[in-house]
Design a protein around this motif. Structure first.
Motif: not given
Ligand code: NAD
Length: 307
Positions: A122-127, A140-145, A172-184
């Motif tokens: 997964g990937v997270t924007v929590w810090t 602050g706050k964040g999310t996890i995919n 957030i359960y993501d059925n295709d998380v790999v693009p988000s990992i690459w985007r981060k």
């Protein structure tokens, strides 16, 4: 739920703290002795949005004996293999693992220790940050995919998703998380190394046309390599996302600047730009900017005599 946090730096402390607060049994595993000693002696000091001292269980990874039900990995990328090797005795056929490290390719390392269907990426924007041993800065706050490798998908990890959401971690359960990992990874690949090398905040670095050319070329290399690997990436959407992130974080130094320049620690470069350069070489795709940036960061690590 019984949860090990393997790697209890800034992010491990955040997740451990939130999961313990919502009623789970959490054990932090870490190898930084001063940090272990501080938490054992005084508890974990949380500063930032709150000021609180929380007793937490922490031990070295090789001291863990209880069989693991669920492990959240939060080492730095270059510490991952060593951590998994040390916790091998507590990993069983049912042990589930979640990896939220920045960077690319961690599933290849994790697969050597954990059954494929028990891995979640997964990937997270929590810090989070560390003020010093035993002191975490949480703001602050964040999310996890995240996505499970299990054939059953979300159903296979519903209890874990529910547990993390009960701790306010916003999964957030993501059925295709790999693009988000690459985007981060594109965000990290354009800001971390460049700001560390130029000793600049994100806003200072992104202010020139020359810098924007570098940013766009790095993203182009990531997209060429990712696309060749079958990852669905939209280059313009990533450029927009990176520019937007740079605007929001303009006043900050990215974590690689903190690690390399401020604290003289090794960086995760081999798992960000370095991973793209390695993958590119295998695929016959030229990635000269990613390779050059990786080499420059290693040169700087060497100049600073960091081992
Ligand atoms: P961190 O550097 O705080 O901790 C990682 C490990 O390094 C821990 O085992 C910690 O104990 C150890 N460590 C930290 N400072 C040390 C010191 N001075 N001396 C010796 N050991 C020390 O790392 P993190 O920020 O928690 O990041 C973990 C992973 O999560 C990384 O892959 C990172 O890229 C990713 N991530 C971080 C953030 C963030 O805001 N910090 C956000 C998203 C993802």
């Amino acid at each position: 739920m019984f949860i090990y946090i393997a790697g209890a730096g800034a992010m491990g402390c955040r997740f451990g703290y939130q999961l313990q607060k919502s009623g789970n049994e959490v054990v932090l595993l870490d190898s930084w002795q001063a940090h272990i000693d501080a938490i054992k002696a005084h508890g974990l000091h949380i500063v930032g949005d709150q000021d609180e001292v929380v007793p937490m269980t922490i031990m070295r990874p090789e001291e863990a004996h209880k069989q693991a039900e669920f492990i959240i990995l939060f080492t730095k990328a270059m510490q991952l293999q060593d951590m998994l090797e040390k916790i091998k005795p507590v990993i069983g056929p049912e042990t589930k693992v979640l990896c939220l490290l920045n960077g690319l390719g961690h599933e290849d390392v994790i697969s050597k220790y954990i059954k494929h269907e028990n891995i979640m990426m997964g990937v997270t924007v929590w810090t989070a940050g560390l003020k010093g041993p035993g002191e975490a800065i949480l703001q602050g706050k964040g999310t996890i995919n995240l996505q499970s490798f299990a054939a059953a998908g979300e159903a296979a990890v519903q209890d874990i998703v529910d547990t993390m959401n009960a701790a306010g971690l916003n999964v957030i359960y993501d059925n295709d998380v790999v693009p988000s990992i690459w985007r981060k990874a594109c965000v990290n690949g354009t800001m971390n190394s460049t700001c560390a090398l130029t000793d600049a905040t994100i806003g200072q670095f992104f202010a020139s046309e020359a810098a924007i050319r570098i940013v766009k070329t790095i993203i182009h290399e990531f997209v060429l390599v990712g696309t060749a690997e079958g990852v669905k990436l939209n280059e313009q959407e990533i450029v927009d996302y990176v520019m937007h992130t740079a605007e929001i974080a303009a006043r900050h130094y990215p974590s690689m600047h903190q690690d390399l320049i401020q604290n003289h620690r090794l960086t995760e470069i081999d798992y960000i730009n370095g991973a793209v350069a390695r993958k590119g070489a295998k695929l016959g795709i030229a990635t000269p900017y990613c390779q050059m940036i990786t080499d420059l960061i290693h040169a700087k690590e060497s100049i600073l005599n960091i081992k």
